[in-house]
Design a protein around this motif. Sequence first.
Motif, mmCIF file in Angstrom:
data_model
loop_
_atom_site.group_PDB
_atom_site.id
_atom_site.type_symbol
_atom_site.label_atom_id
_atom_site.label_comp_id
_atom_site.label_asym_id
_atom_site.label_seq_id
_atom_site.Cartn_x
_atom_site.Cartn_y
_atom_site.Cartn_z
ATOM 1 N N ALA A 1 1.042 -1.295 0.174
ATOM 2 C CA ALA A 1 -0.193 -0.209 -0.275
ATOM 3 C C ALA A 1 0.936 1.459 0.012
ATOM 4 O O ALA A 1 1.792 1.022 0.417
ATOM 5 N N PRO A 2 0.899 2.473 -0.966
ATOM 6 C CA PRO A 2 1.712 3.639 -0.661
ATOM 7 C C PRO A 2 1.534 3.884 1.003
ATOM 8 O O PRO A 2 0.663 4.277 1.629
ATOM 9 N N GLY A 3 2.869 4.186 1.174
ATOM 10 C CA GLY A 3 3.416 5.100 2.164
ATOM 11 C C GLY A 3 3.217 3.506 3.497
ATOM 12 O O GLY A 3 3.754 3.741 4.699
ATOM 13 N N GLY A 4 3.217 2.137 3.076
ATOM 14 C CA GLY A 4 3.307 1.146 3.885
ATOM 15 C C GLY A 4 4.576 1.060 4.361
ATOM 16 O O GLY A 4 4.174 0.192 5.965
ATOM 17 N N GLY A 5 5.751 1.203 4.368
ATOM 18 C CA GLY A 5 7.140 0.907 4.310
ATOM 19 C C GLY A 5 7.424 1.832 5.462
ATOM 20 O O GLY A 5 6.925 2.730 7.212
ATOM 21 N N THR A 6 8.536 2.558 5.410
ATOM 22 C CA THR A 6 9.157 3.720 6.614
ATOM 23 C C THR A 6 8.363 5.375 6.965
ATOM 24 O O THR A 6 8.226 5.416 7.590
ATOM 25 N N SER A 7 7.451 5.752 5.448
ATOM 26 C CA SER A 7 6.983 6.052 6.264
ATOM 27 C C SER A 7 6.179 6.115 6.822
ATOM 28 O O SER A 7 5.460 7.672 7.380
ATOM 29 N N SER A 8 5.237 4.969 7.174
ATOM 30 C CA SER A 8 3.976 4.978 7.789
ATOM 31 C C SER A 8 5.446 5.223 8.613
ATOM 32 O O SER A 8 3.983 5.079 10.183
ATOM 33 N N ALA A 9 6.147 4.455 9.108
ATOM 34 C CA ALA A 9 6.658 4.677 10.626
ATOM 35 C C ALA A 9 7.847 5.945 11.343
ATOM 36 O O ALA A 9 8.486 5.952 12.434
ATOM 37 N N GLY A 10 7.506 6.816 10.996
ATOM 38 C CA GLY A 10 8.207 8.012 11.000
ATOM 39 C C GLY A 10 7.147 9.427 11.530
ATOM 40 O O GLY A 10 6.017 9.475 11.593
ATOM 41 N N GLU A 11 8.234 10.117 12.298
ATOM 42 C CA GLU A 11 7.202 11.007 13.059
ATOM 43 C C GLU A 11 7.216 12.623 12.090
ATOM 44 O O GLU A 11 6.577 13.259 12.725
ATOM 45 N N GLY A 12 7.669 12.453 11.353
ATOM 46 C CA GLY A 12 7.655 13.341 10.132
ATOM 47 C C GLY A 12 8.386 14.554 10.183
ATOM 48 O O GLY A 12 7.675 15.993 9.849
ATOM 49 N N ASN A 13 9.755 14.318 11.220
ATOM 50 C CA ASN A 13 10.213 15.781 11.903
ATOM 51 C C ASN A 13 11.364 16.132 9.673
ATOM 52 O O ASN A 13 11.178 15.447 9.437
ATOM 53 N N LEU A 14 10.850 17.451 9.750
ATOM 54 C CA LEU A 14 11.880 18.469 8.940
ATOM 55 C C LEU A 14 13.055 18.616 9.417
ATOM 56 O O LEU A 14 12.175 19.718 9.759
ATOM 57 N N LEU A 15 14.425 19.031 9.039
ATOM 58 C CA LEU A 15 15.143 19.079 9.925
ATOM 59 C C LEU A 15 16.465 19.939 9.464
ATOM 60 O O LEU A 15 17.096 19.211 8.819
ATOM 61 N N VAL A 16 16.681 21.094 10.185
ATOM 62 C CA VAL A 16 18.387 21.029 9.795
ATOM 63 C C VAL A 16 19.292 21.306 10.943
ATOM 64 O O VAL A 16 20.446 20.880 10.816
#
Length: 402
Positions: free
Chosen positions: A40-55
């Motif tokens: 399913a779309p997004g079913g790998g690592t993307s589904s297990a992240g916090e969603g951070n956009l970091l520098v």
Amino acid sequence: MTAAAGSADLVVVGAGVVGAAAAYFAALAGLRVTVVERGAPGGGTSSAGEGNLLVSDKEPGPELDLALHSQRTWREDLAEHAGQWEFESKGGLVVASTGDGVASLRELTAHQRACGVEVVQVAGAELRGYEPHLSEDLAGGAFYPQDAQLQPMLAVAHLLRLARGLGASVCPHTEVTGFLRDGDRVTGVITTGGDLPAGAVLNAAGTWAGQVAALAGVPLPVHPRRGFVLVTEPLPARTIRHKVYAAEYVGDVASSDAALQTSPVVEGTRAGTVLIGASRERVGFDRTVSVPALGALASKAIALFPMLRQVRLMRTYLGFRPYCPDHLPVIGADPRAPGLWHACGHEGAGIGLAAGTGKLIAQALAGREPDLDLAAFAPERFSGGAPGSSPGRPRDTGEARP
């Protein structure tokens, strides 16, 4: 890049956030795009992240350049869609418990500031002005206003929706089992749903990108690195206002150690839950829940925010970051298999780097000069010699924090 009549200009292998961003920007550039995803779309690592956009966790070098470029892409090119994936420019607070830690952090921020990172030094007595529930035993820190967060699964869903609105096709539950070839050139993919001819194929298969590359006969050492996240019961809004992590986290994410490493990373969500990371260990695709890892995460989070001792844990989850030996992603055309491109190996930074990666890939595929030089991310750097030798400082990152 040329494609035969009736075929796609580009087949994207993998419908995680990187593949979704690449599909959107390629379709926006006028390319005919087909996305294939074995699950399913997004079913790998993307589904297990916090969603951070970091520098904040990146030292000067190619990865920081990419992070800054991707920040601009999320904030400018995709600004009108930000609400759809709950983009929140919350900022990041890095804290140190000792004077030596503060000194090291000050040295890092000086280098980052010279590269365009916005950062404010914060004295120990000022930390609780940023986070009222922080421990009083901290020596100082730094605030990064550019750090942000979004909801990864919403980003995947809406980027694919936007790509479809531009004519792209998305084929879930369609596994790539081989490549179509014309001599050495890749001319499409063989899938469980049939052959898909294309002018180019983009390998955006995340943790499984090395396996996809192997089907084309090229080595790409992308390996899984397991991580856990704890999720608390919902708390009142803005109990924890920013992404907060200990300064030693920067050192941990730069390590190549295979053993378990944990460093406290704590942040709230719009729903009120608190996400607690970050752990990392190289154990293959072993999905066994590690009680020592969960215990270490909980105790270190409580050391930062003592009030969390009274908060109930609601659930945990795990995922696998796509790890490259030199800690840099793989982005660009692969001269070892003409027609094959890669956008993978971002490890924990995949969410944050996805928008910039997708835009750069689309620019190159459309025959335009990319906004950034992609030489440091070249796939062929893994040909011969010791894996991991590449331009740029080795980095491990901490973005998709499964």
